[in-house]
Design a protein around this motif. Structure first.
Motif, PDB file in Angstrom:
ATOM      1  N   ASP A  31       0.843  -1.209   0.000  1.00 45.63           N
ATOM      2  CA  ASP A  31       0.000   0.000   0.000  1.00 45.63           C
ATOM      3  C   ASP A  31       0.872   1.251   0.000  1.00 45.63           C
ATOM      4  O   ASP A  31       0.602   2.215  -0.732  1.00 45.63           O
ATOM      5  CB  ASP A  31      -0.931  -0.004   1.225  1.00 45.63           C
ATOM      6  CG  ASP A  31      -1.838   1.225   1.265  1.00 45.63           C
ATOM      7  OD1 ASP A  31      -2.403   1.575   0.205  1.00 45.63           O
ATOM      8  OD2 ASP A  31      -1.963   1.838   2.338  1.00 45.63           O
ATOM      9  N   ASP A  90       1.166   7.460   3.469  1.00 42.59           N
ATOM     10  CA  ASP A  90       0.947   6.204   4.207  1.00 42.59           C
ATOM     11  C   ASP A  90       1.715   6.185   5.531  1.00 42.59           C
ATOM     12  O   ASP A  90       2.030   5.131   6.063  1.00 42.59           O
ATOM     13  CB  ASP A  90       1.288   4.964   3.355  1.00 42.59           C
ATOM     14  CG  ASP A  90       0.623   3.693   3.910  1.00 42.59           C
ATOM     15  OD1 ASP A  90      -0.561   3.762   4.291  1.00 42.59           O
ATOM     16  OD2 ASP A  90       1.299   2.651   3.970  1.00 42.59           O
ATOM     17  N   HIS A 117      -3.816   7.173   6.032  1.00 39.01           N
ATOM     18  CA  HIS A 117      -5.052   6.577   6.572  1.00 39.01           C
ATOM     19  C   HIS A 117      -4.852   5.978   7.962  1.00 39.01           C
ATOM     20  O   HIS A 117      -5.691   5.216   8.426  1.00 39.01           O
ATOM     21  CB  HIS A 117      -5.586   5.506   5.606  1.00 39.01           C
ATOM     22  CG  HIS A 117      -4.763   4.257   5.562  1.00 39.01           C
ATOM     23  ND1 HIS A 117      -5.315   3.004   5.666  1.00 39.01           N
ATOM     24  CD2 HIS A 117      -3.439   4.058   5.417  1.00 39.01           C
ATOM     25  CE1 HIS A 117      -4.350   2.090   5.585  1.00 39.01           C
ATOM     26  NE2 HIS A 117      -3.204   2.703   5.427  1.00 39.01           N
ATOM     27  N   HIS A 118      -3.706   6.285   8.611  1.00 38.44           N
ATOM     28  CA  HIS A 118      -3.476   5.746   9.954  1.00 38.44           C
ATOM     29  C   HIS A 118      -4.133   6.632  11.022  1.00 38.44           C
ATOM     30  O   HIS A 118      -4.457   7.773  10.751  1.00 38.44           O
ATOM     31  CB  HIS A 118      -1.985   5.635  10.235  1.00 38.44           C
ATOM     32  CG  HIS A 118      -1.313   4.611   9.390  1.00 38.44           C
ATOM     33  ND1 HIS A 118      -0.746   4.915   8.173  1.00 38.44           N
ATOM     34  CD2 HIS A 118      -1.160   3.286   9.560  1.00 38.44           C
ATOM     35  CE1 HIS A 118      -0.256   3.810   7.642  1.00 38.44           C
ATOM     36  NE2 HIS A 118      -0.490   2.806   8.455  1.00 38.44           N
ATOM     37  N   THR A 138      -4.270   3.742   1.913  1.00 37.85           N
ATOM     38  CA  THR A 138      -3.916   5.035   1.316  1.00 37.85           C
ATOM     39  C   THR A 138      -4.117   4.964  -0.203  1.00 37.85           C
ATOM     40  O   THR A 138      -4.457   5.962  -0.840  1.00 37.85           O
ATOM     41  CB  THR A 138      -2.463   5.408   1.657  1.00 37.85           C
ATOM     42  OG1 THR A 138      -2.328   5.421   3.076  1.00 37.85           O
ATOM     43  CG2 THR A 138      -2.098   6.781   1.136  1.00 37.85           C
ATOM     44  N   ASP A 168      -3.672  -4.123   2.009  1.00 41.59           N
ATOM     45  CA  ASP A 168      -4.131  -3.463   3.234  1.00 41.59           C
ATOM     46  C   ASP A 168      -5.526  -3.903   3.671  1.00 41.59           C
ATOM     47  O   ASP A 168      -5.868  -3.801   4.848  1.00 41.59           O
ATOM     48  CB  ASP A 168      -4.071  -1.931   3.088  1.00 41.59           C
ATOM     49  CG  ASP A 168      -2.807  -1.367   3.735  1.00 41.59           C
ATOM     50  OD1 ASP A 168      -1.805  -2.109   3.780  1.00 41.59           O
ATOM     51  OD2 ASP A 168      -2.810  -0.203   4.194  1.00 41.59           O
TER      52      ASP A 168
END
Ligand SMILES: [Mn+2]
Length: 335
Positions: A31, A90, A117-118, A138, A168
């Motif tokens: 990802d 990411d 996206h964390h 991401t 992911d």
């Protein structure tokens, strides 16, 4: 979302920015790779006369399959300071990028942009603009940017984006609302699903299998009715080991690795139901534990990691180190 990205592009153009660096987390997974490669393409497509470099400290085995499919030049060291802007992709903080003293090597007022996206990290406040969505990958954020900006995605990039999403989402075990329509779109634009799948098939190396088996002999089991938490330690492959303990039957696993004398990496994994029933997010927990132990941590609801360096408060023996971490972890989930 694309409005935010258009603001970024506007800054790059207005400030006549020449040198852009894109960074991702160390041990970059598919990802991360798909996201940085597509981000580089998108910036070069929208901004003329810009040079975009990818800085990746290390990549995992599967990521190498993506790079042999789409060739890109990668910088594995970061020493020069001649960047005019940089992106975190990411990843949302400098520590997990893995380059030593990155903070001090970057100029003070350098514009920082984050696409990730964390779960949130305090570093994101430093970003000039950020696009952070709690979705499954991401890569999906990147595809949406291309779509909204009406930039078509080259077939090879579409293929690695599919690989990133497959990785992911753990091959669609976890899904966001638009995951399927995004993958469908990528296939329509020329992405090759079978090829993407094959990039993710890599037999485990002998050393990875040995790490898993050794870890299995050192497992400690904690019962927190009705849940089983398993902990173990290895020298490396901690995330693979943590996953394998879940496959063996643990609801949650904590694996400590000590790849060299003053570096510790801890991997956390849990099942979705463990996270939901305990109302927890492993990404937040590892961030909190890292603050406590002097390190950095982050991740997602069911998968997270933490890096700490040796300090005087940390016990000498592996078993004791692990006990301390499990102890703090159990306190944290009871909060
Ligand atoms: Mn990711």
């Amino acid at each position: 979302m694309s409005q935010e990205f258009s603001k970024i592009i506007h800054i790059l153009k207005q400030k006549k920015i020449k040198n852009v660096g894109i960074f991702t987390h160390q041990n970059a997974d598919p990802d991360a790779v798909a996201s940085v490669v597509s981000l580089k393409y998108l910036i070069e497509h929208l901004v003329t006369n810009v040079s975009v470099k990818l800085y990746i400290k290390s990549s995992n085995t599967l990521s190498k399959n993506l790079f042999s499919f789409r060739k890109e030049q990668i910088c594995e060291e970061f020493s020069n300071q001649d960047l005019d802007a940089f992106f975190l992709c990411d990843v949302n903080n400098l520590k997990q990028v893995g380059f030593s003293d990155l903070e001090s090597k970057l100029e003070k007022n350098l514009p920082i942009f984050i696409i990730d996206h964390h779960s949130d990290h305090e570093f994101t406040n430093r970003a000039r603009h950020s696009i952070i969505l709690p979705i499954t990958s991401t890569a999906e954020i990147m595809v949406n940017l291309f779509k909204e900006l009406k930039v078509s995605i080259p077939a090879d990039i579409a293929t690695i984006l599919i690989a990133g999403i497959l990785f992911d989402t753990r091959r669609f075990i976890h899904l966001s609302k638009f995951t399927f329509s995004i993958v469908n779109y990528l296939i329509d634009t020329g992405g090759d699903y079978e090829n993407a799948l094959s990039m993710l098939q890599s037999p485990l190396s002998v050393s990875e299998r040995i790490a898993r088996l050794k870890a299995a002999t050192r497992v400690r089991i904690y019962k927190d009715d009705p849940f089983i938490i398993a902990s173990s330690y290895v020298s490396t492959f901690e995330s693979s080991v943590a996953r394998s303990l879940i496959e063996l039957g643990a609801n949650c696993s904590i694996v400590l690795a000590n790849p060299n004398i003053d570096e510790y990496r801890i991997s956390f994994r849990c099942t979705k139901s463990f996270a939901e029933k305990n109302n927890l997010n492993l990404g937040d927990i590892s961030n909190n534990l890292a603050l406590h132990l002097g390190g950095s941590g982050g991740g997602h609801q069911t998968a997270a990691g933490m890096n700490i360096s040796k300090n005087k408060d940390f016990p000498e023996k592996k078993e004791k180190q692990l006990e301390l971490i499990v102890d703090l972890f159990l306190k944290e989930i009871k909060k």
